[in-house]
Scaffold this motif. Structure first.
Motif, PDB file in Angstrom:
ATOM      1  N   MET A 193     -11.524  49.164  35.131  1.00  0.00           N
ATOM      2  CA  MET A 193     -12.807  48.814  34.558  1.00  0.00           C
ATOM      3  C   MET A 193     -13.096  47.354  34.876  1.00  0.00           C
ATOM      4  SD  MET A 193     -11.807  48.726  30.553  1.00  0.00           S
ATOM      5  CE  MET A 193     -10.195  48.120  30.155  1.00  0.00           C
ATOM      6  N   HIS A 194     -14.365  47.001  34.828  1.00  0.00           N
ATOM      7  CA  HIS A 194     -14.767  45.632  35.151  1.00  0.00           C
ATOM      8  C   HIS A 194     -14.941  44.837  33.861  1.00  0.00           C
ATOM      9  CE1 HIS A 194     -16.284  42.599  37.864  1.00  0.00           C
ATOM     10  NE2 HIS A 194     -17.147  42.296  36.917  1.00  0.00           N
ATOM     11  N   LEU A 195     -14.372  43.633  33.818  1.00  0.00           N
ATOM     12  CA  LEU A 195     -14.416  42.775  32.635  1.00  0.00           C
ATOM     13  C   LEU A 195     -15.061  41.441  32.974  1.00  0.00           C
ATOM     14  CD1 LEU A 195     -13.503  41.929  29.710  1.00  0.00           C
ATOM     15  CD2 LEU A 195     -11.372  41.155  30.779  1.00  0.00           C
ATOM     16  N   GLU A 196     -15.980  41.016  32.106  1.00  0.00           N
ATOM     17  CA  GLU A 196     -16.565  39.677  32.192  1.00  0.00           C
ATOM     18  C   GLU A 196     -16.400  39.000  30.840  1.00  0.00           C
ATOM     19  OE1 GLU A 196     -20.264  39.801  35.287  1.00  0.00           O
ATOM     20  OE2 GLU A 196     -20.654  40.408  33.232  1.00  0.00           O
ATOM     21  N   ILE A 197     -15.927  37.765  30.862  1.00  0.00           N
ATOM     22  CA  ILE A 197     -15.868  36.942  29.655  1.00  0.00           C
ATOM     23  C   ILE A 197     -16.783  35.754  29.912  1.00  0.00           C
ATOM     24  CG2 ILE A 197     -14.429  35.573  28.099  1.00  0.00           C
ATOM     25  CD1 ILE A 197     -12.041  37.318  28.940  1.00  0.00           C
ATOM     26  N   ILE A 198     -17.830  35.653  29.099  1.00  0.00           N
ATOM     27  CA  ILE A 198     -18.889  34.666  29.330  1.00  0.00           C
ATOM     28  C   ILE A 198     -19.073  33.810  28.082  1.00  0.00           C
ATOM     29  CG2 ILE A 198     -21.334  34.380  29.912  1.00  0.00           C
ATOM     30  CD1 ILE A 198     -21.174  37.241  31.123  1.00  0.00           C
TER      31      ILE A 198
ATOM     32  N   GLY B  36      -9.916  43.881  12.620  1.00  0.00           N
ATOM     33  CA  GLY B  36      -8.570  44.118  13.137  1.00  0.00           C
ATOM     34  C   GLY B  36      -8.585  44.198  14.647  1.00  0.00           C
ATOM     35  N   SER B  37      -7.436  44.021  15.264  1.00  0.00           N
ATOM     36  CA  SER B  37      -7.379  44.040  16.723  1.00  0.00           C
ATOM     37  C   SER B  37      -7.517  45.474  17.235  1.00  0.00           C
ATOM     38  CB  SER B  37      -6.084  43.413  17.226  1.00  0.00           C
ATOM     39  OG  SER B  37      -4.982  44.199  16.857  1.00  0.00           O
ATOM     40  N   PHE B  38      -8.054  45.595  18.445  1.00  0.00           N
ATOM     41  CA  PHE B  38      -8.219  46.902  19.076  1.00  0.00           C
ATOM     42  C   PHE B  38      -8.108  46.748  20.579  1.00  0.00           C
ATOM     43  CE2 PHE B  38     -12.399  45.048  18.726  1.00  0.00           C
ATOM     44  CZ  PHE B  38     -13.048  45.387  19.905  1.00  0.00           C
ATOM     45  N   GLU B  39      -7.862  47.870  21.252  1.00  0.00           N
ATOM     46  CA  GLU B  39      -7.658  47.866  22.698  1.00  0.00           C
ATOM     47  C   GLU B  39      -8.662  48.794  23.364  1.00  0.00           C
ATOM     48  OE1 GLU B  39      -3.862  47.937  25.719  1.00  0.00           O
ATOM     49  OE2 GLU B  39      -3.729  49.041  23.856  1.00  0.00           O
ATOM     50  N   VAL B  40      -9.123  48.375  24.539  1.00  0.00           N
ATOM     51  CA  VAL B  40     -10.062  49.167  25.330  1.00  0.00           C
ATOM     52  C   VAL B  40      -9.365  49.536  26.638  1.00  0.00           C
ATOM     53  CG1 VAL B  40     -12.247  49.088  26.590  1.00  0.00           C
ATOM     54  CG2 VAL B  40     -12.096  48.086  24.321  1.00  0.00           C
ATOM     55  N   LEU B  41      -9.432  50.825  27.003  1.00  0.00           N
ATOM     56  CA  LEU B  41      -8.853  51.336  28.243  1.00  0.00           C
ATOM     57  C   LEU B  41      -9.963  51.890  29.132  1.00  0.00           C
ATOM     58  CD1 LEU B  41      -5.899  53.295  26.634  1.00  0.00           C
ATOM     59  CD2 LEU B  41      -5.785  51.048  27.699  1.00  0.00           C
ATOM     60  N   ASN B  42      -9.617  52.281  30.365  1.00  0.00           N
ATOM     61  CA  ASN B  42     -10.594  52.903  31.258  1.00  0.00           C
ATOM     62  C   ASN B  42     -11.256  54.094  30.581  1.00  0.00           C
ATOM     63  OD1 ASN B  42     -10.326  51.223  33.509  1.00  0.00           O
ATOM     64  ND2 ASN B  42      -8.565  52.355  34.254  1.00  0.00           N
ATOM     65  N   ASN B  43     -12.535  54.300  30.879  1.00  0.00           N
ATOM     66  CA  ASN B  43     -13.325  55.416  30.358  1.00  0.00           C
ATOM     67  C   ASN B  43     -13.425  55.422  28.838  1.00  0.00           C
ATOM     68  OD1 ASN B  43     -13.827  56.500  32.994  1.00  0.00           O
ATOM     69  ND2 ASN B  43     -11.716  57.230  32.981  1.00  0.00           N
ATOM     70  N   HIS B  44     -13.401  54.257  28.219  1.00  0.00           N
ATOM     71  CA  HIS B  44     -13.547  54.143  26.770  1.00  0.00           C
ATOM     72  C   HIS B  44     -14.976  54.530  26.372  1.00  0.00           C
ATOM     73  CE1 HIS B  44     -13.477  52.377  22.744  1.00  0.00           C
ATOM     74  NE2 HIS B  44     -12.160  52.283  22.861  1.00  0.00           N
ATOM     75  N   ALA B  45     -15.129  55.065  25.184  1.00  0.00           N
ATOM     76  CA  ALA B  45     -16.454  55.404  24.658  1.00  0.00           C
ATOM     77  C   ALA B  45     -17.290  54.130  24.509  1.00  0.00           C
ATOM     78  CB  ALA B  45     -16.305  56.090  23.304  1.00  0.00           C
ATOM     79  N   PRO B  46     -18.622  54.241  24.600  1.00  0.00           N
ATOM     80  CA  PRO B  46     -19.473  53.066  24.406  1.00  0.00           C
ATOM     81  C   PRO B  46     -19.199  52.408  23.049  1.00  0.00           C
ATOM     82  CG  PRO B  46     -20.755  54.876  25.291  1.00  0.00           C
ATOM     83  CD  PRO B  46     -19.398  55.430  24.937  1.00  0.00           C
TER      84      PRO B  46
ATOM     85  N   ASN C 154     -17.447  51.855  31.756  1.00  0.00           N
ATOM     86  CA  ASN C 154     -16.354  51.117  32.410  1.00  0.00           C
ATOM     87  C   ASN C 154     -16.708  49.672  32.751  1.00  0.00           C
ATOM     88  OD1 ASN C 154     -14.065  52.647  32.262  1.00  0.00           O
ATOM     89  ND2 ASN C 154     -14.351  53.633  34.231  1.00  0.00           N
ATOM     90  N   LYS C 155     -17.691  49.104  32.052  1.00  0.00           N
ATOM     91  CA  LYS C 155     -17.986  47.681  32.174  1.00  0.00           C
ATOM     92  C   LYS C 155     -17.841  47.068  30.786  1.00  0.00           C
ATOM     93  CE  LYS C 155     -21.096  44.163  33.700  1.00  0.00           C
ATOM     94  NZ  LYS C 155     -22.391  43.776  34.210  1.00  0.00           N
ATOM     95  N   VAL C 156     -16.989  46.057  30.696  1.00  0.00           N
ATOM     96  CA  VAL C 156     -16.724  45.376  29.420  1.00  0.00           C
ATOM     97  C   VAL C 156     -17.255  43.952  29.525  1.00  0.00           C
ATOM     98  CG1 VAL C 156     -14.938  44.684  27.782  1.00  0.00           C
ATOM     99  CG2 VAL C 156     -14.651  46.780  29.115  1.00  0.00           C
ATOM    100  N   THR C 157     -18.170  43.593  28.617  1.00  0.00           N
ATOM    101  CA  THR C 157     -18.756  42.263  28.628  1.00  0.00           C
ATOM    102  C   THR C 157     -18.455  41.585  27.308  1.00  0.00           C
ATOM    103  OG1 THR C 157     -20.571  43.090  30.007  1.00  0.00           O
ATOM    104  CG2 THR C 157     -20.893  40.951  28.944  1.00  0.00           C
ATOM    105  N   VAL C 158     -17.830  40.419  27.385  1.00  0.00           N
ATOM    106  CA  VAL C 158     -17.520  39.616  26.199  1.00  0.00           C
ATOM    107  C   VAL C 158     -18.446  38.403  26.214  1.00  0.00           C
ATOM    108  CG1 VAL C 158     -15.773  38.259  24.982  1.00  0.00           C
ATOM    109  CG2 VAL C 158     -15.115  40.330  26.232  1.00  0.00           C
ATOM    110  N   LEU C 159     -19.235  38.251  25.148  1.00  0.00           N
ATOM    111  CA  LEU C 159     -20.056  37.064  24.970  1.00  0.00           C
ATOM    112  C   LEU C 159     -19.373  36.225  23.894  1.00  0.00           C
ATOM    113  CD1 LEU C 159     -23.556  38.794  24.941  1.00  0.00           C
ATOM    114  CD2 LEU C 159     -22.393  37.712  26.863  1.00  0.00           C
ATOM    115  N   ALA C 160     -18.674  35.185  24.336  1.00  0.00           N
ATOM    116  CA  ALA C 160     -17.852  34.376  23.431  1.00  0.00           C
ATOM    117  C   ALA C 160     -18.537  33.048  23.124  1.00  0.00           C
ATOM    118  CB  ALA C 160     -16.488  34.117  24.061  1.00  0.00           C
TER     119      ALA C 160
END
Length: 80
Positions: free
Chosen positions: A1-6, A27-37, A69-75
């Motif tokens: 999957m594609h990850l962006e941290i911005i 709480g902490s959580f993990e995201v894997l390929n093909n994760h639900a929206p 399969n695109k993960v975007t983090v707006l930090a």
């Protein structure tokens, strides 16, 4: 999957990952390929990226969006 941290002033990470662990406000959580929206709030803590360009990034809170399969983090802030 594609990850962006911005952050508001720069892109901290842009690459592929096999899994990502987040410091969620409930709480902490993990995201894997093909994760639900998903959209979730993040608290201050470490984002742990597993994959070819993996590493640990300390963020100062923000939000994450997972979609097709695109993960975007707006930090609020981030450092490697």
């Amino acid at each position: 999957m594609h990850l962006e941290i911005i952050t508001p002033d720069r892109k901290v990470f842009d690459g592929e990952a096999t899994s990502v662990r987040f410091p969620g406000t409930d709480g902490s959580f993990e995201v894997l390929n093909n994760h639900a929206p998903l959209i979730a709030a993040l608290k201050t803590g470490d984002v742990i990226v597993t994959g070819a360009g993996g590493g640990t990034f300390h963020i100062g809170g923000g939000i994450v969006e997972v979609l097709r399969n695109k993960v975007t983090v707006l930090a609020e802030s981030a450092s490697a």
